[in-house]
Design a protein around this motif. Structure first.
Motif, PDB file in Angstrom:
ATOM      1  N   PHE A 101      57.818  29.468  43.226  1.00 14.66           N
ATOM      2  CA  PHE A 101      58.944  28.534  43.767  1.00 14.66           C
ATOM      3  C   PHE A 101      58.256  27.472  44.891  1.00 14.66           C
ATOM      4  CE2 PHE A 101      61.411  27.923  48.011  1.00 14.66           C
ATOM      5  CZ  PHE A 101      62.396  27.230  47.538  1.00 14.66           C
ATOM      6  N   TRP A 102      57.122  27.993  45.405  1.00 16.72           N
ATOM      7  CA  TRP A 102      56.747  27.005  46.427  1.00 16.72           C
ATOM      8  C   TRP A 102      55.802  25.960  45.709  1.00 16.72           C
ATOM      9  CZ3 TRP A 102      56.585  25.430  51.247  1.00 16.72           C
ATOM     10  CH2 TRP A 102      55.662  24.810  51.787  1.00 16.72           C
ATOM     11  N   ASP A 103      54.987  26.314  44.487  1.00 20.45           N
ATOM     12  CA  ASP A 103      54.329  25.441  43.943  1.00 20.45           C
ATOM     13  C   ASP A 103      55.219  24.336  43.222  1.00 20.45           C
ATOM     14  OD1 ASP A 103      52.002  26.699  44.305  1.00 20.45           O
ATOM     15  OD2 ASP A 103      52.048  27.800  42.350  1.00 20.45           O
ATOM     16  N   SER A 144      63.051  30.106  40.134  1.00 21.20           N
ATOM     17  CA  SER A 144      62.727  29.087  41.039  1.00 21.20           C
ATOM     18  C   SER A 144      63.789  27.806  41.180  1.00 21.20           C
ATOM     19  CB  SER A 144      61.373  28.682  40.994  1.00 21.20           C
ATOM     20  OG  SER A 144      60.223  29.705  41.164  1.00 21.20           O
ATOM     21  N   VAL A 198      58.262  23.547  44.511  1.00 25.40           N
ATOM     22  CA  VAL A 198      58.997  22.423  45.758  1.00 25.40           C
ATOM     23  C   VAL A 198      57.748  21.526  46.266  1.00 25.40           C
ATOM     24  CG1 VAL A 198      60.887  23.998  46.119  1.00 25.40           C
ATOM     25  CG2 VAL A 198      58.926  24.163  47.505  1.00 25.40           C
ATOM     26  N   THR A 199      56.603  21.871  46.138  1.00 26.48           N
ATOM     27  CA  THR A 199      55.419  20.856  46.639  1.00 26.48           C
ATOM     28  C   THR A 199      55.021  19.990  45.862  1.00 26.48           C
ATOM     29  OG1 THR A 199      53.999  22.629  46.473  1.00 26.48           O
ATOM     30  CG2 THR A 199      54.694  22.463  48.626  1.00 26.48           C
ATOM     31  N   LEU A 234      58.121  33.781  44.349  1.00 27.51           N
ATOM     32  CA  LEU A 234      58.135  33.027  45.322  1.00 27.51           C
ATOM     33  C   LEU A 234      56.775  31.964  45.492  1.00 27.51           C
ATOM     34  CD1 LEU A 234      59.270  35.328  48.259  1.00 27.51           C
ATOM     35  CD2 LEU A 234      60.681  33.782  46.865  1.00 27.51           C
ATOM     36  N   PRO A 235      55.724  32.213  45.131  1.00 29.90           N
ATOM     37  CA  PRO A 235      54.613  31.730  45.031  1.00 29.90           C
ATOM     38  C   PRO A 235      55.036  30.387  44.092  1.00 29.90           C
ATOM     39  CG  PRO A 235      53.600  33.676  45.142  1.00 29.90           C
ATOM     40  CD  PRO A 235      55.132  33.918  44.772  1.00 29.90           C
TER      41      PRO A 235
END
Length: 279
Positions: free
Chosen positions: A67-69, A247, A71-72, A64-65
């Motif tokens: 994934f966040w990296d 991701s 999408v940002t 999940l981290p």
């Protein structure tokens, strides 16, 4: 007294428009949130079971981290933009071709006998089977991907329209003819509105086929130095970067769910307008 009665009526009706909107949004959201929690829990349990090594199947805490990296970051959204551009163009072409074929086949018995089974056969054919021919015809190009996306989606759209026309109640057709509707006007003002639910179902299924065909195409066909979701997914697989790969798969799943919700909203609007469901 009138003010008190109005307050009681508001309570009975469930509050004002704002509270109804919030209640509707929450009722639509919480089942999906529960499903997400169940999926993440099952995922974590599989990781804890030791079925695969952590570098082969990382858990939510590691993925999940990442994934966040992803999408940002702007390069990621450029890849999503290219993929969605291909999806929209391919689906639009498929809708135009599917509607034309469906309208002709549904109105002429000779065409129905000649092409009805062929359309169903094309619908059941795996989209990935078209890529060798597409690459031979168009080489490694956008046209090759578009060719397969259209072939994957158009038969479902055509079949949806044909099914809707077939199930138009005969009494409506007789009423339309009594009112003076003939040929194109009959099709435009009566048959098309009556077949709308089946047609929307065909559009929804056509989008699903188009999306799957597009993902298969982007995995197989790399065009120059362009970057798409399929290319990112393929690169992550080749580098054994499972966290990035999962991701990208999550993003592909989210896009599919969002589009499904849009089709669901259209379907609900049709049911409300027809009085089948209450708003």
């Amino acid at each position: 007294m009138e003010r008190e009665l109005a307050g009681l009526d508001a309570l009975e009706l469930g509050g004002g428009p704002r509270s109804k909107l919030l209640l509707r949004a929450w009722s639509a959201t919480w089942p999906m949130l529960v499903a997400v929690l169940i999926a993440i829990t099952a995922w974590q349990l599989v990781v804890w079971s030791g079925w695969r090594k952590p570098w082969v199947l990382p858990g939510p805490k590691d993925t999940l981290p990442v994934f966040w990296d992803q999408v940002t970051s702007s390069p990621f959204w450029e890849a999503v933009g290219l993929t969605m551009q291909r999806a929209v163009i391919g689906f639009a072409v498929a809708v135009a071709i599917g509607v034309l074929i469906g309208a002709l086949v549904s109105q002429f018995r000779v065409l129905r006998r000649a092409f009805g089974s062929l359309i169903t056969g094309l619908q059941t054919m795996p989209s990935i089977a078209w890529f060798p021919l597409a690459i031979l015809l168009f080489k490694l190009s956008e046209s090759a991907i578009l060719f397969v996306v259209v072939l994957g989606a158009a038969p479902s759209i055509a079949n949806g329209l044909i099914a809707g026309v077939d199930y138009t109640p005969p009494i409506l057709l007789r009423a339309g003819k009594v009112m003076g509707l003939r040929r194109l006007n009959l099709y435009r003002h009566l048959i098309m509105p009556a077949s709308l639910p089946s047609f929307v179902a065909g559009l929804k299924q056509g989008w699903a086929f188009a999306w799957r065909s597009l993902m298969a195409g982007e995995l197989l066909v790399r065009i120059g130095d362009t970057t798409s979701l399929g290319v990112l997914l393929s690169d992550a697989r080749e580098l054994n970067n499972t966290a990035d790969m999962i991701s990208f798969m999550i993003v592909i799943l989210i896009i599919g769910i969002v589009v499904d919700q849009l089709f669901g909203a259209v379907d609900r609007a049709i049911r409300v307008r027809w009085g089948v469901d209450q708003d």
